[in-house]
Design an enzyme around this catalytic site. Sequence first.
Site, PDB file in Angstrom:
ATOM      1  CG  HIS A  49      36.988  34.259  33.989  1.00 33.80           C
ATOM      2  ND1 HIS A  49      38.264  34.202  34.492  1.00 33.80           N
ATOM      3  CD2 HIS A  49      36.268  35.012  34.866  1.00 33.80           C
ATOM      4  CE1 HIS A  49      38.314  34.873  35.629  1.00 33.80           C
ATOM      5  NE2 HIS A  49      37.127  35.382  35.880  1.00 33.80           N
ATOM      6  CG  HIS A  75      38.723  40.370  37.495  1.00 36.33           C
ATOM      7  ND1 HIS A  75      38.853  39.736  36.288  1.00 36.33           N
ATOM      8  CD2 HIS A  75      38.169  39.456  38.331  1.00 36.33           C
ATOM      9  CE1 HIS A  75      38.403  38.494  36.379  1.00 36.33           C
ATOM     10  NE2 HIS A  75      37.984  38.308  37.610  1.00 36.33           N
ATOM     11  CG  HIS A 129      32.733  36.991  38.116  1.00 31.76           C
ATOM     12  ND1 HIS A 129      33.337  38.224  38.188  1.00 31.76           N
ATOM     13  CD2 HIS A 129      33.681  36.128  37.648  1.00 31.76           C
ATOM     14  CE1 HIS A 129      34.594  38.114  37.800  1.00 31.76           C
ATOM     15  NE2 HIS A 129      34.831  36.861  37.459  1.00 31.76           N
ATOM     16  CG  HIS A 180      37.605  36.605  43.642  1.00 29.72           C
ATOM     17  ND1 HIS A 180      38.527  37.313  42.894  1.00 29.72           N
ATOM     18  CD2 HIS A 180      36.988  35.772  42.775  1.00 29.72           C
ATOM     19  CE1 HIS A 180      38.463  36.926  41.634  1.00 29.72           C
ATOM     20  NE2 HIS A 180      37.525  35.990  41.531  1.00 29.72           N
ATOM     21  CG  HIS A 227      40.602  32.649  41.708  1.00 31.00           C
ATOM     22  ND1 HIS A 227      40.392  31.877  40.594  1.00 31.00           N
ATOM     23  CD2 HIS A 227      39.483  33.396  41.871  1.00 31.00           C
ATOM     24  CE1 HIS A 227      39.192  32.150  40.089  1.00 31.00           C
ATOM     25  NE2 HIS A 227      38.619  33.071  40.845  1.00 31.00           N
ATOM     26  CG  PHE A 234      42.253  37.088  36.450  1.00 31.46           C
ATOM     27  CD1 PHE A 234      41.456  36.561  37.445  1.00 31.46           C
ATOM     28  CD2 PHE A 234      42.788  38.351  36.634  1.00 31.46           C
ATOM     29  CE1 PHE A 234      41.201  37.268  38.611  1.00 31.46           C
ATOM     30  CE2 PHE A 234      42.535  39.075  37.793  1.00 31.46           C
ATOM     31  CZ  PHE A 234      41.742  38.530  38.776  1.00 31.46           C
ATOM     32  CG  HIS A 292      33.360  33.230  40.478  1.00 30.21           C
ATOM     33  ND1 HIS A 292      33.378  34.585  40.695  1.00 30.21           N
ATOM     34  CD2 HIS A 292      34.625  32.878  40.130  1.00 30.21           C
ATOM     35  CE1 HIS A 292      34.594  35.048  40.468  1.00 30.21           C
ATOM     36  NE2 HIS A 292      35.368  34.036  40.137  1.00 30.21           N
TER      37      HIS A 292
END
Length: 594
Positions: A170, A190, A199, A320, A324, A341, A354
């Site tokens: 990632h 992204h 993902h 999302h 996070h 990230f 995810h």
Amino acid sequence: MGRPRLQFSAISLAFCLVAVAFPSNLLVSCCHAADQSVLLGENNNIYASNGFGWLKNLIYEMGGGWLSGTHVPAVGEAEKTRSSLAPNLTTCHRSLSDADRPVYCCPPKPASEESVIDFQFPSPSSPLRIRRPAHLLDEEYIAKYEMAVAKMKQLSYDHPHSFMRQANIHCIYCTGAYNQENSTSLLKIHRSWLFFPFHRMMIYFHERILGKLMGDDTFALPYWNWDAPPGMVIPAMYSNGSLREEQRDRAHLRPQAADIDFDYVESGLGREEQISKNLAFMYHQMVSGAKKTELFMGCKYRAGEDGFCDGPGTIELAPHNALHTWVGSDLNPERENMGAFYSAARDPIFYAHHANIDRMWTVWKKLRGHEPEYVDPEWLNSYFYFHDENAQLVRVRIRDVLDFSKLRYAYEEADLPWLNARPKPSVPPEIARRVLKMRESQQNLLQTRGYSASPDFGPQGRRLDATVRVKVQRPKIQRKAEEEEVLVVYGIDIKKDMYVKFDVFVNLVADESSVGPEAREFAGTFVNMRRGVRLVMNEGDSWRKSKSTLKLGISELLEDLEADRDESIWVTVVPKGGTGVNTTIQGIRVEYMR
């Protein structure tokens, strides 16, 4: 395999070439038949049945309508590599955190030195892996899952199955550590149409690796069911053993209800109020605000320096990004681990989060009658690399993962209470209309209350250090039935790597601090999540910073506000949590999307 060998007659080829002058359906049939007799092989790549992709490519460029229907034809090697996004495995960049700490996510040995195979679907007879809600799993399942993650964490970094190597997949793809294939431009996955398929691939291989470690080919990842009331807390299983993570916000641990629209400020809502807000928000993100593919999937990111776009879809923005940040530790500078990230996948809950993001994709597609998302070859042929359960490096294309049933996993059915959570206007529309007309007549007061005379704020933009209100004209041409009216906030410029959130409302007359997604006036939200690192490029690399664009579907909203026949609407942009001070927008407009 050696040099390519061709196994078809010259007559077949001649017929195909002559058929250029004929209707495209005849040409497709002809060339598909010729393709079946071709075998190409080179550099570990085998493409049976696709040898004349170059001819398909030629006809496509000539306007033959190759992809005009919903059927997606097979493609050859030439078309697979043309204008498709992919990483260059010979490049991998170091990065620096905001505090100048080195962040290096690359594998110990360049992936370009490994042999690569193309992705193959699992056998249709292999066990179907059923992903279930995390809060419903039994002790036996949890114990096996904990054991497998513990094994992952014990593996050395040299092993592609090690937990840190899995997490760093990632990091590599989302921080611009790779260049694009055939380009000096950096690759990021992204904030565009790459988000959902990348993902899906990542957790697909992660799931199969865990199953291999525990010796169970039926193992399936759990999903964090944050879109339904029973799942709107951090699942208990992530508080123990190898699934526990210290780098989480302590105020958000069980039994705190998740704020899936988190804005850096505690909502202060009770559990039932928070759930009600979450359900209304999900309705917007999945239904009224996601009626067109680009609104849900994100903008069309093309290959090359000029191809980058920054226009995330509804679900990527929130829940999302918001979740996070909500999970990540408030004691860390970038809210690591989940809040940045580069470090997000170091928290085991990342994979359950995810899995539910992926589930939302399947639900959205079902609501649309399983229509294809895109038939654009640049999207379908983009590819990434992952290690499979046998530690083999695999190249997998987006076209390979669109039908998840072929991947031999499924989601256990769960209620979708947000489908019945359509918001209502906070103020009756007829009263709101009178208030808006009254405000408009008080020109002297408007300028002192954050109103702007024009929705175009110029190249320097308007800073979001306070609420912005502006009147926006709607298109004079009547909207067609198949079109969606879209509110566009363009030229969003974030001055540094930071969390930014602002909400957008239409015809709002209530105090903006007292309303949210539970009000029909809510048009959508923008959320920028930290990368947690800044780019460090090699000599010759290119990266063009792109301003963001937020597109919000508002057709249903305007109907509910009884404003669908008005010539203009009032738009209110509300920065949240003090995060707009380093953010500007260039303007707001309304357009139609087919």
